[in-house]
Motif scaffolding. Sequence first.
Motif, mmCIF file in Angstrom:
data_model
loop_
_atom_site.group_PDB
_atom_site.id
_atom_site.type_symbol
_atom_site.label_atom_id
_atom_site.label_comp_id
_atom_site.label_asym_id
_atom_site.label_seq_id
_atom_site.Cartn_x
_atom_site.Cartn_y
_atom_site.Cartn_z
ATOM 1 N N ALA A 223 -47.683 19.130 91.094
ATOM 2 C CA ALA A 223 -47.711 17.720 90.698
ATOM 3 C C ALA A 223 -48.768 16.958 91.473
ATOM 4 C CB ALA A 223 -46.337 17.091 90.926
ATOM 5 N N LYS A 224 -48.951 17.310 92.743
ATOM 6 C CA LYS A 224 -50.001 16.669 93.542
ATOM 7 C C LYS A 224 -51.375 17.010 92.995
ATOM 8 C CE LYS A 224 -51.902 16.378 98.212
ATOM 9 N NZ LYS A 224 -51.764 16.778 99.631
ATOM 10 N N ARG A 225 -51.612 18.295 92.704
ATOM 11 C CA ARG A 225 -52.898 18.699 92.136
ATOM 12 C C ARG A 225 -53.122 18.037 90.772
ATOM 13 N NH1 ARG A 225 -53.363 20.337 96.592
ATOM 14 N NH2 ARG A 225 -54.042 22.381 97.311
ATOM 15 N N TYR A 226 -52.077 17.950 89.983
ATOM 16 C CA TYR A 226 -52.203 17.317 88.669
ATOM 17 C C TYR A 226 -52.590 15.846 88.817
ATOM 18 C CZ TYR A 226 -50.795 15.278 84.194
ATOM 19 O OH TYR A 226 -50.770 14.580 83.009
ATOM 20 N N SER A 227 -51.960 15.157 89.746
ATOM 21 C CA SER A 227 -52.278 13.748 89.973
ATOM 22 C C SER A 227 -53.723 13.589 90.421
ATOM 23 C CB SER A 227 -51.333 13.163 91.026
ATOM 24 O OG SER A 227 -49.992 13.220 90.582
ATOM 25 N N GLU A 228 -54.180 14.466 91.316
ATOM 26 C CA GLU A 228 -55.567 14.410 91.765
ATOM 27 C C GLU A 228 -56.530 14.674 90.612
ATOM 28 O OE1 GLU A 228 -55.502 17.328 94.820
ATOM 29 O OE2 GLU A 228 -54.842 15.937 96.391
ATOM 30 N N ALA A 229 -56.164 15.621 89.723
ATOM 31 C CA ALA A 229 -57.027 15.929 88.580
ATOM 32 C C ALA A 229 -57.091 14.763 87.600
ATOM 33 C CB ALA A 229 -56.518 17.187 87.871
ATOM 34 N N VAL A 230 -55.960 14.098 87.392
ATOM 35 C CA VAL A 230 -55.937 12.940 86.498
ATOM 36 C C VAL A 230 -56.808 11.824 87.060
ATOM 37 C CG1 VAL A 230 -54.447 11.093 85.603
ATOM 38 C CG2 VAL A 230 -53.703 13.468 85.468
ATOM 39 N N GLN A 231 -56.690 11.562 88.341
ATOM 40 C CA GLN A 231 -57.503 10.510 88.960
ATOM 41 C C GLN A 231 -58.983 10.870 88.954
ATOM 42 O OE1 GLN A 231 -55.738 9.870 92.814
ATOM 43 N NE2 GLN A 231 -53.741 9.363 91.966
ATOM 44 N N MET A 232 -59.302 12.148 89.117
ATOM 45 C CA MET A 232 -60.697 12.581 89.082
ATOM 46 C C MET A 232 -61.276 12.410 87.679
ATOM 47 S SD MET A 232 -62.369 16.274 90.092
ATOM 48 C CE MET A 232 -61.806 17.065 88.564
ATOM 49 N N ALA A 233 -60.458 12.712 86.643
ATOM 50 C CA ALA A 233 -60.924 12.544 85.270
ATOM 51 C C ALA A 233 -61.143 11.074 84.931
ATOM 52 C CB ALA A 233 -59.914 13.160 84.307
ATOM 53 N N ALA A 234 -60.344 10.192 85.543
ATOM 54 C CA ALA A 234 -60.482 8.762 85.273
ATOM 55 C C ALA A 234 -61.694 8.173 85.981
ATOM 56 C CB ALA A 234 -59.215 8.019 85.711
ATOM 57 N N ARG A 235 -62.143 8.823 87.086
ATOM 58 C CA ARG A 235 -63.299 8.328 87.836
ATOM 59 C C ARG A 235 -64.281 9.473 88.050
ATOM 60 N NH1 ARG A 235 -58.945 5.883 90.592
ATOM 61 N NH2 ARG A 235 -58.990 7.508 92.194
ATOM 62 N N PRO A 236 -65.001 9.868 86.989
ATOM 63 C CA PRO A 236 -65.902 11.017 87.103
ATOM 64 C C PRO A 236 -67.007 10.827 88.124
ATOM 65 C CG PRO A 236 -66.299 9.807 85.060
ATOM 66 C CD PRO A 236 -65.038 9.250 85.652
ATOM 67 N N GLY A 237 -67.339 9.583 88.454
ATOM 68 C CA GLY A 237 -68.391 9.336 89.433
ATOM 69 C C GLY A 237 -67.973 9.649 90.856
ATOM 70 N N GLN A 238 -66.667 9.893 91.093
ATOM 71 C CA GLN A 238 -66.169 10.145 92.444
ATOM 72 C C GLN A 238 -65.717 11.591 92.619
ATOM 73 O OE1 GLN A 238 -63.203 7.285 93.548
ATOM 74 N NE2 GLN A 238 -64.505 5.540 93.114
ATOM 75 N N ARG A 239 -66.341 12.510 91.910
ATOM 76 C CA ARG A 239 -65.944 13.918 92.006
ATOM 77 C C ARG A 239 -66.123 14.473 93.415
ATOM 78 N NH1 ARG A 239 -65.202 16.953 87.364
ATOM 79 N NH2 ARG A 239 -65.399 15.796 85.433
ATOM 80 N N GLY A 240 -67.091 13.943 94.144
ATOM 81 C CA GLY A 240 -67.301 14.434 95.504
ATOM 82 C C GLY A 240 -66.239 13.985 96.476
ATOM 83 N N ALA A 241 -65.376 13.046 96.047
ATOM 84 C CA ALA A 241 -64.362 12.515 96.956
ATOM 85 C C ALA A 241 -63.053 13.262 96.866
ATOM 86 C CB ALA A 241 -64.124 11.041 96.649
ATOM 87 N N THR A 242 -63.008 14.379 96.161
ATOM 88 C CA THR A 242 -61.770 15.124 96.028
ATOM 89 C C THR A 242 -62.050 16.616 96.184
ATOM 90 O OG1 THR A 242 -59.834 15.444 94.618
ATOM 91 C CG2 THR A 242 -61.969 15.285 93.511
#
Length: 342
Positions: A223-242
Amino acid sequence: MPERSSSNTRTTATRSRTATATTTPTTAVIGRPRRAAPRRAPRRRPLSLPAGLLRTARPRQWVKNVLVLAAPAAAGELASSRALAQLTVVFLLFTAAASAVYLINDARDADADRAHPVKRRRPVAAGQVPVRVAYAAGGLLAGLTPVAAALLCNAMTAALLTAYVVMQLAYCMRLKHVLVVDLVVVTTGFLMRAMIGGVALDIPLSRWFLITAGFGALFMVAAKRYSEAVQMAARPGQRGATRALLGEYTTGYLRFVWQLAAGVAVLGYCLWALESGGTANGSLLPWRQLSMVAFILSVLRYAVFADRGTAGAPEDVVLRDRGLAVIGLVWVGMYGLAVADL
């Protein structure tokens, strides 16, 4: 005429020398470049290094180590003062082992963390804790913790702590970049926390307990990884922050994993609760069986945050959500009554 001309020339030269003598000191003072004030090196506070080491050890993560109480609590062994003293030692030892891993991980990733928008504030990346000091502190804790466990507990506790440290260091160096294996390693770390209290007190571990604890941990990790993936998809410009590996997972796959893990954890707990077959020793109500309701509700409540993609920090969800806290207290009360045969 020539004499008058030479007289004028001497007069002009005299005036020129006088003017030069008068103005030269002023010009020299005005035109003299000022020396830059020496830059003072930033002073380190006397306790900055210990404070940095403490921050690197992640005190917020220590709440996870409360899981060492899981097996003794399930077996009803918390009433003994000897057991509580032993579990306190186990809690401290596991905290030291986890802190060793965090120190070595941050020392190893210091260069990469400095380029990270958030991780650059970590004490090692920020220069508050030198890399060599972090390595030394982490190595010292990693080496002394199993030895202390062998002296203060038993050989199995020392072996489990050694396995935990080795596995987590392998995760930091390589395994966190391997698909699926990263989920398994983090989940196993939680399972070891749940097991070590029983191992230290020589309590037999039920197979249903291990299934519930293992898949419950996988549920929260996925669930933690899923949440991180959802947030990464919502902010593609911040891929380096995860996490770099998140790009290899799909949100659909991670959703499948946490849903599967939640289902197996619920099933395992129900079989565990029904194992006694009814009221025990004339208890007023079948508290152990009734606790299934609270357990299922807690899983459903946590799944709300997982589905929203806001379960990125499990400790925050557990500690800050009042509804989940109330359900958890009800479950603790019911299971406590079952253990006490009331």
